[in-house]
Design an enzyme around this catalytic site. Structure first.
Site, PDB file in Angstrom:
ATOM      1  N   ASN A 113       0.634  -1.403   0.250  1.00 25.64           N
ATOM      2  CA  ASN A 113      -0.127   0.053  -0.062  1.00 25.64           C
ATOM      3  C   ASN A 113       1.082   1.190   0.088  1.00 25.64           C
ATOM      4  OD1 ASN A 113      -2.571  -0.969  -0.094  1.00 25.64           O
ATOM      5  ND2 ASN A 113      -3.142  -1.389   2.385  1.00 25.64           N
ATOM      6  N   GLU A 128      -5.861  -7.544   5.328  1.00 27.01           N
ATOM      7  CA  GLU A 128      -4.899  -8.187   4.315  1.00 27.01           C
ATOM      8  C   GLU A 128      -5.297  -9.866   5.970  1.00 27.01           C
ATOM      9  OE1 GLU A 128      -1.873  -6.741   7.789  1.00 27.01           O
ATOM     10  OE2 GLU A 128      -3.286  -5.901   6.330  1.00 27.01           O
TER      11      GLU A 128
END
Length: 191
Positions: free
Chosen positions: A78, A113
């Site tokens: 990210n 995640e």
């Protein structure tokens, strides 16, 4: 004749409205039970699936395994490539894992995640083989993003319901998460 046509039109409209209502209800059910990004079960729904499988495992005296999957270094993806790339990695991760699972296994997005996988009728040896298949499916090829490709690795915590009649979904999730954390600590210690 005219009155019959009017009634038929009204009947057709009622049937159309019922069909629209059923579609809207199904869409709401889908939104309430599935993760909007990955389209797998959301946290609440996968925990409900796990509870049903605990009950079934208890009735059938069948093995039940739970796997917690955590994508390694996901924050780095990210931070380096942006959240759109991170979303693409999550989506591709799920696609690859589902392609490696049995049709009656269940997967849900547990957190950012993290994914929870429920493996009914799966003994210890099979569950570790399944976790290895999932690991290989994720790490085998780089995931292609719009501007680059990233290799994705994951850690897996596997646990079992030794006696499903006494197991709880919270206990199994905690045990799988603990196994995952122990693995992460062991890997960090080795480096």
């Amino acid at each position: 004749q005219h009155e019959l046509n009017v009634r038929l039109r009204a009947g057709r409209r009622i049937v159309e409205l019922q069909a629209e209502l059923m579609r809207a209800r199904e869409e709401l059910r889908e939104q309430a039970t599935h993760d909007s990004l990955t389209r797998v079960w959301n946290r609440a729904a996968i925990l409900e699936v796990l509870q049903h499988e605990i009950e079934r495992s208890s009735r059938e005296k069948a093995p039940l395994r739970v796997v917690m999957v955590d994508l390694d270094n996901f924050k780095l993806i990210n931070d380096t490539h942006g959240h759109v790339a991170g979303d693409a990695v999550l989506y591709e991760t799920v696609r690859r894992m589902q392609a490696s699972m049995r049709s009656y296994d269940a997967i849900g997005r547990y957190g950012g995640e993290e994914f929870l996988i429920v493996l009914p009728h799966c003994d210890s040896e099979s569950s570790f083989k399944q976790a290895e298949r999932l690991r290989v499916a994720l790490a085998a090829d780089a995931m292609k993003l719009s501007e680059c490709a990233v290799l994705v690795a994951a850690s897996f915590g596997v646990t079992t319901a030794q006696d499903a009649s006494r197991a709880t979904s919270e206990g199994l999730v905690h045990a799988a998460d603990t196994a995952l954390l122990c693995l992460a600590a062991l890997c960090a210690w080795r480096h």
